[in-house]
Motif scaffolding. Structure first.
Motif, PDB file in Angstrom:
ATOM      1  N   TYR A 128      49.897 -42.023  67.551  1.00 51.86           N
ATOM      2  CA  TYR A 128      48.918 -41.751  66.510  1.00 51.86           C
ATOM      3  C   TYR A 128      48.101 -40.535  66.919  1.00 51.86           C
ATOM      4  O   TYR A 128      47.870 -40.296  68.104  1.00 51.86           O
TER       5      TYR A 128
ATOM      6  N   GLN B  64      49.596 -54.426  67.049  1.00 54.30           N
ATOM      7  CA  GLN B  64      49.784 -53.203  67.827  1.00 54.30           C
ATOM      8  C   GLN B  64      48.694 -53.114  68.886  1.00 54.30           C
ATOM      9  O   GLN B  64      47.514 -53.316  68.602  1.00 54.30           O
TER      10      GLN B  64
ATOM     11  N   GLU C  67      56.507 -39.390  60.401  1.00 57.39           N
ATOM     12  CA  GLU C  67      55.665 -38.870  59.332  1.00 57.39           C
ATOM     13  C   GLU C  67      55.750 -37.345  59.304  1.00 57.39           C
ATOM     14  O   GLU C  67      56.423 -36.738  60.120  1.00 57.39           O
TER      15      GLU C  67
ATOM     16  N   GLN D 118      44.300 -38.862  66.318  1.00 57.41           N
ATOM     17  CA  GLN D 118      42.942 -39.059  65.803  1.00 57.41           C
ATOM     18  C   GLN D 118      42.239 -37.712  65.822  1.00 57.41           C
ATOM     19  O   GLN D 118      42.008 -37.137  66.895  1.00 57.41           O
TER      20      GLN D 118
ATOM     21  N   ILE E 238      49.407 -42.154  61.789  1.00 60.08           N
ATOM     22  CA  ILE E 238      50.622 -42.383  62.560  1.00 60.08           C
ATOM     23  C   ILE E 238      51.469 -41.122  62.550  1.00 60.08           C
ATOM     24  O   ILE E 238      51.523 -40.400  61.557  1.00 60.08           O
TER      25      ILE E 238
ATOM     26  N   PHE F 190      46.823 -41.266  70.528  1.00 60.32           N
ATOM     27  CA  PHE F 190      46.915 -42.654  70.976  1.00 60.32           C
ATOM     28  C   PHE F 190      48.360 -43.129  70.907  1.00 60.32           C
ATOM     29  O   PHE F 190      49.041 -42.954  69.905  1.00 60.32           O
TER      30      PHE F 190
ATOM     31  N   ILE G 160      59.872 -44.385  62.384  1.00 63.15           N
ATOM     32  CA  ILE G 160      58.920 -43.721  61.498  1.00 63.15           C
ATOM     33  C   ILE G 160      58.743 -42.295  61.993  1.00 63.15           C
ATOM     34  O   ILE G 160      58.521 -42.057  63.172  1.00 63.15           O
TER      35      ILE G 160
ATOM     36  N   TYR H 297      54.527 -46.411  69.369  1.00 60.70           N
ATOM     37  CA  TYR H 297      54.010 -45.514  68.330  1.00 60.70           C
ATOM     38  C   TYR H 297      53.184 -44.397  68.957  1.00 60.70           C
ATOM     39  O   TYR H 297      52.593 -44.571  70.027  1.00 60.70           O
TER      40      TYR H 297
ATOM     41  N   LYS I  17      37.655 -38.487  63.261  1.00 61.45           N
ATOM     42  CA  LYS I  17      38.041 -39.858  63.598  1.00 61.45           C
ATOM     43  C   LYS I  17      39.150 -40.428  62.720  1.00 61.45           C
ATOM     44  O   LYS I  17      39.446 -41.619  62.810  1.00 61.45           O
ATOM     45  N   PHE I  18      39.739 -39.595  61.849  1.00 59.59           N
ATOM     46  CA  PHE I  18      40.872 -40.089  61.081  1.00 59.59           C
ATOM     47  C   PHE I  18      42.042 -40.356  62.019  1.00 59.59           C
ATOM     48  O   PHE I  18      42.385 -39.525  62.843  1.00 59.59           O
ATOM     49  N   LEU I  19      42.645 -41.516  61.851  1.00 57.17           N
ATOM     50  CA  LEU I  19      43.800 -41.908  62.665  1.00 57.17           C
ATOM     51  C   LEU I  19      45.027 -41.901  61.776  1.00 57.17           C
ATOM     52  O   LEU I  19      45.063 -42.576  60.752  1.00 57.17           O
TER      53      LEU I  19
ATOM     54  N   GLN J  72      58.798 -54.736  64.972  1.00 54.18           N
ATOM     55  CA  GLN J  72      58.190 -53.919  63.935  1.00 54.18           C
ATOM     56  C   GLN J  72      57.927 -54.755  62.699  1.00 54.18           C
ATOM     57  O   GLN J  72      58.070 -54.306  61.578  1.00 54.18           O
ATOM     58  N   LEU J  73      57.528 -55.999  62.966  1.00 52.45           N
ATOM     59  CA  LEU J  73      57.264 -56.901  61.862  1.00 52.45           C
ATOM     60  C   LEU J  73      55.787 -56.892  61.521  1.00 52.45           C
ATOM     61  O   LEU J  73      54.950 -56.566  62.343  1.00 52.45           O
ATOM     62  N   SER J  74      55.473 -57.299  60.312  1.00 50.48           N
ATOM     63  CA  SER J  74      54.073 -57.310  59.894  1.00 50.48           C
ATOM     64  C   SER J  74      53.237 -58.255  60.724  1.00 50.48           C
ATOM     65  O   SER J  74      52.035 -58.115  60.794  1.00 50.48           O
TER      66      SER J  74
END
Lengths: 113, 114
Positions: free
Chosen positions: B35, B103, B58, B37, B45, B90, B56, B33, B41-43, B97-99
């Motif tokens: 990400y 990560q 976005e 930030q 994806i 990051f 994914i 992945y 500090k909002f992270l 990719q399972l719940s």
């Protein structure tokens, strides 16, 4: 859509307990996570809880989940100066959004001697 | 041994330039992945790849192009850098990719666009 909110700051004295709160909006969340970010470092997974659990304890960490109110908290017992960091709450949606984490903006925890 | 590594750690560049950030994981994970930030500090994806396939994507400007030469690497190339691209990026990886899959994050790359 998903939204995660946290309070921005928390200040405690060394030895006290810290409680960091988080609210989320996605009722289909499967897992909820707490990450720790120390200055200049990456994110470290602290703990996580499956959405059908109410509580999870891991040494000094206790996670409480109120699924009805969509409220998650992280309690750190006997907080130490080394616990000073930013703590991120994150939720992982179910369905086809596997693997996609939505983060809160982080809570800055400051521990005073 | 470093599990998820990124290079460079810091990157300072001028607007309009093209730059790449590299990410490697030695955990044998299938999914990686990126990400972003921001300064608050909002992270968020940006992308996710599973076994070199994009999973994914976005809402990210198409100036950002991820490239996965193999499942241990996921690089991020950014064209025509803008001031708003300044952030910490990051990389992360997970077994699948399972719940149930945690990560693991790299140390981050701080990008500053002047």
């Amino acid at each position: 859509g998903e939204d995660v909110e946290q309070s921005l700051f928390l200040s405690v004295r060394e030895g006290d307990s810290s409680v960091i709160n988080c609210t989320y909006t996605d009722s289909s969340s499967t897992y909820l996570y707490w990450y720790k970010q120390e200055p200049g470092a990456g994110l470290q997974l602290l703990t996580y809880i499956f959405s059908n659990m109410d509580m999870k304890q891991d040494q000094r960490l206790t996670v409480l989940l109120n699924k009805k109110d969509k409220h998650l908290s992280l309690r750190i017992a006997d907080t130490q100066t080394g616990d000073s960091a930013i703590y991120f709450c994150a939720e992982e949606a179910g369905g086809t959004s596997y693997g996609k984490l939505t983060f809160g903006q982080g809570t800055i925890l400051t521990v005073h001697p | 041994d470093t599990a998820v590594s990124q290079t460079p750690k810091y990157l300072v560049t001028q607007m309009g330039n093209d730059k790449s950030i590299k990410c490697e994981q030695n955990l044998g994970h299938d999914t990686m992945y990126w990400y972003k930030q921001d300064s608050k500090k909002f992270l968020k994806i940006m992308f996710s790849y599973n076994n070199k396939e994009l999973i994914i994507n976005e809402t990210v400007p198409n100036r950002f192009s991820p490239k996965s030469p193999d499942k241990a690497h996921l690089n991020l190339h950014i064209n025509s850098l803008e001031l708003g691209d300044s952030a910490v990026y990051f990389c992360a990886s997970s077994q699948a990719q399972l719940s149930t899959d945690t990560q693991y994050f790299g140390p981050g790359t701080r990008l500053t666009v002047l």
